[in-house]
Design a protein around this motif. Structure first.
Motif, PDB file in Angstrom:
ATOM      1  N   GLN A  97       0.825  -1.164   0.076  1.00 57.66           N
ATOM      2  CA  GLN A  97      -0.055   0.013   0.020  1.00 57.66           C
ATOM      3  C   GLN A  97       1.088   1.381  -0.068  1.00 57.66           C
ATOM      4  N   LEU A  98       0.832   1.816  -0.970  1.00 53.35           N
ATOM      5  CA  LEU A  98       1.585   3.131  -1.159  1.00 53.35           C
ATOM      6  C   LEU A  98       1.138   4.343  -0.488  1.00 53.35           C
ATOM      7  N   ALA A  99       1.607   4.775   0.649  1.00 49.38           N
ATOM      8  CA  ALA A  99       1.048   5.902   1.455  1.00 49.38           C
ATOM      9  C   ALA A  99       1.612   7.298   0.709  1.00 49.38           C
ATOM     10  N   LEU A 100       0.709   8.062   0.483  1.00 54.06           N
ATOM     11  CA  LEU A 100       0.892   9.495  -0.236  1.00 54.06           C
ATOM     12  C   LEU A 100       0.595  10.606   0.693  1.00 54.06           C
TER      13      LEU A 100
ATOM     14  N   VAL B 137      -7.313   3.553  -0.808  1.00 58.03           N
ATOM     15  CA  VAL B 137      -7.499   3.858   0.614  1.00 58.03           C
ATOM     16  C   VAL B 137      -7.670   5.111   1.032  1.00 58.03           C
ATOM     17  N   ALA B 138      -8.567   5.672   1.764  1.00 55.81           N
ATOM     18  CA  ALA B 138      -8.930   6.960   2.449  1.00 55.81           C
ATOM     19  C   ALA B 138      -8.674   6.958   3.752  1.00 55.81           C
ATOM     20  N   ASP B 139      -7.300   7.412   4.136  1.00 54.66           N
ATOM     21  CA  ASP B 139      -6.787   7.402   5.383  1.00 54.66           C
ATOM     22  C   ASP B 139      -7.515   8.495   6.284  1.00 54.66           C
ATOM     23  N   MET B 140      -8.600   8.393   6.409  1.00 56.64           N
ATOM     24  CA  MET B 140      -9.462   9.525   7.395  1.00 56.64           C
ATOM     25  C   MET B 140      -9.249   9.555   8.756  1.00 56.64           C
TER      26      MET B 140
ATOM     27  N   MET C 294     -11.492   1.671   0.481  1.00 59.68           N
ATOM     28  CA  MET C 294     -11.395   1.286   1.840  1.00 59.68           C
ATOM     29  C   MET C 294     -11.132   2.685   2.500  1.00 59.68           C
ATOM     30  N   ALA C 295     -11.622   2.723   3.772  1.00 62.64           N
ATOM     31  CA  ALA C 295     -11.289   3.873   4.606  1.00 62.64           C
ATOM     32  C   ALA C 295     -11.035   3.426   5.999  1.00 62.64           C
ATOM     33  N   THR C 296     -10.072   4.337   6.740  1.00 62.51           N
ATOM     34  CA  THR C 296      -9.737   3.961   8.071  1.00 62.51           C
ATOM     35  C   THR C 296     -10.252   4.540   9.248  1.00 62.51           C
ATOM     36  N   VAL C 297     -10.540   3.951  10.385  1.00 62.36           N
ATOM     37  CA  VAL C 297     -11.092   4.342  11.686  1.00 62.36           C
ATOM     38  C   VAL C 297     -10.030   4.087  12.834  1.00 62.36           C
TER      39      VAL C 297
ATOM     40  N   VAL D 155      -4.527   7.433  -0.123  1.00 60.16           N
ATOM     41  CA  VAL D 155      -4.591   9.037  -0.098  1.00 60.16           C
ATOM     42  C   VAL D 155      -4.606   9.404   1.355  1.00 60.16           C
ATOM     43  N   GLY D 156      -3.252   9.868   1.822  1.00 60.67           N
ATOM     44  CA  GLY D 156      -2.933  10.128   3.182  1.00 60.67           C
ATOM     45  C   GLY D 156      -3.698  11.133   3.760  1.00 60.67           C
ATOM     46  N   THR D 157      -3.608  11.267   5.047  1.00 61.31           N
ATOM     47  CA  THR D 157      -4.536  12.175   5.970  1.00 61.31           C
ATOM     48  C   THR D 157      -4.380  13.535   5.813  1.00 61.31           C
ATOM     49  N   SER D 158      -2.863  13.826   5.292  1.00 58.42           N
ATOM     50  CA  SER D 158      -2.520  15.192   5.017  1.00 58.42           C
ATOM     51  C   SER D 158      -3.011  15.633   3.686  1.00 58.42           C
TER      52      SER D 158
END
Length: 209
Positions: A3-6, A56-59, A79-82, A30-33
């Protein structure tokens, strides 16, 4: 999977980076920033540019789950993060929204105790992510050491993963390695991503013998 974190770049740079390493990565985060700076349009743009990759939406959602999950999935996230420290009702709402959109949820275990993790394991449909924070990496020189087992769940790891980390990650039977700076800040990101993929495949082959 990789998973590439941007993070900490503009959208043009993020899209160009993902394009550069596309052949060696599996999921695009898609990183939080990016989400904080460019809004959910950052998710929509990445989804439009990479329709064949899981987005992946890193919300890092911790409250207001239904609203935030609607924003993610309506804008193309798969996908999204919690946060694992969120109330159970929040995590359950995230999972329900993911099911509604035929998506997935990743539970971020940053600062989650062993006792809390034990309770979280009732959410077997989620992916569990062990996470060493950026602040810990930069200011406490902390690396990912404690990969806990999560019965019945897919497992991921994030935070300072390097090529030398791969054998341990594979030995711990992790499903997803979340890699950011080791690829995005490399002198040759495409070559770095390729080396990660080759190392993962090699270790996986060895561990299956």
């Amino acid at each position: 999977m990789i998973q590439l974190a941007l993070d900490r770049m503009n959208m043009e740079e993020a899209i160009a980076m993902a394009r550069t390493v596309e052949s060696s990565i599996d999921w695009i985060e898609v990183g939080t920033s990016l989400i904080k700076e460019y809004g959910v349009n950052s998710i929509k743009e990445m989804s439009a540019h990479f329709p064949n990759k899981k987005i992946v939406a890193d919300m890092k959602t911790i409250d207001n789950a239904a609203y935030e999950m609607d924003l993610c999935f309506k804008n193309g996230a798969d996908m999204a993060t919690v946060m694992g420290g969120a109330p159970d009702i929040t995590i359950q709402a995230c999972l329900e929204k993911a099911s509604e959109y035929k998506g997935q949820i990743m539970i971020d275990l940053l600062n989650v105790s062993d006792s809390r993790l034990e309770r979280l394991q009732m959410y077997k449909q989620a992916i569990f992510c062990e996470h060493v924070s950026k602040d810990s990496q930069e200011n406490a020189n902390q690396s990912l050491l404690n990969v806990r087992s999560h019965a019945g769940s897919m497992r991921a790891a994030a935070g300072g993963i390097t090529l030398s980390s791969i054998p341990a990650m594979i030995a711990n039977r992790l499903d997803v390695m979340i890699i950011g700076s080791a690829i995005t800040k490399a002198k040759d990101p495409a070559d770095a991503a390729r080396r990660f993929k080759e190392a993962m495949n090699m270790e996986k082959d060895v561990s299956s013998v």
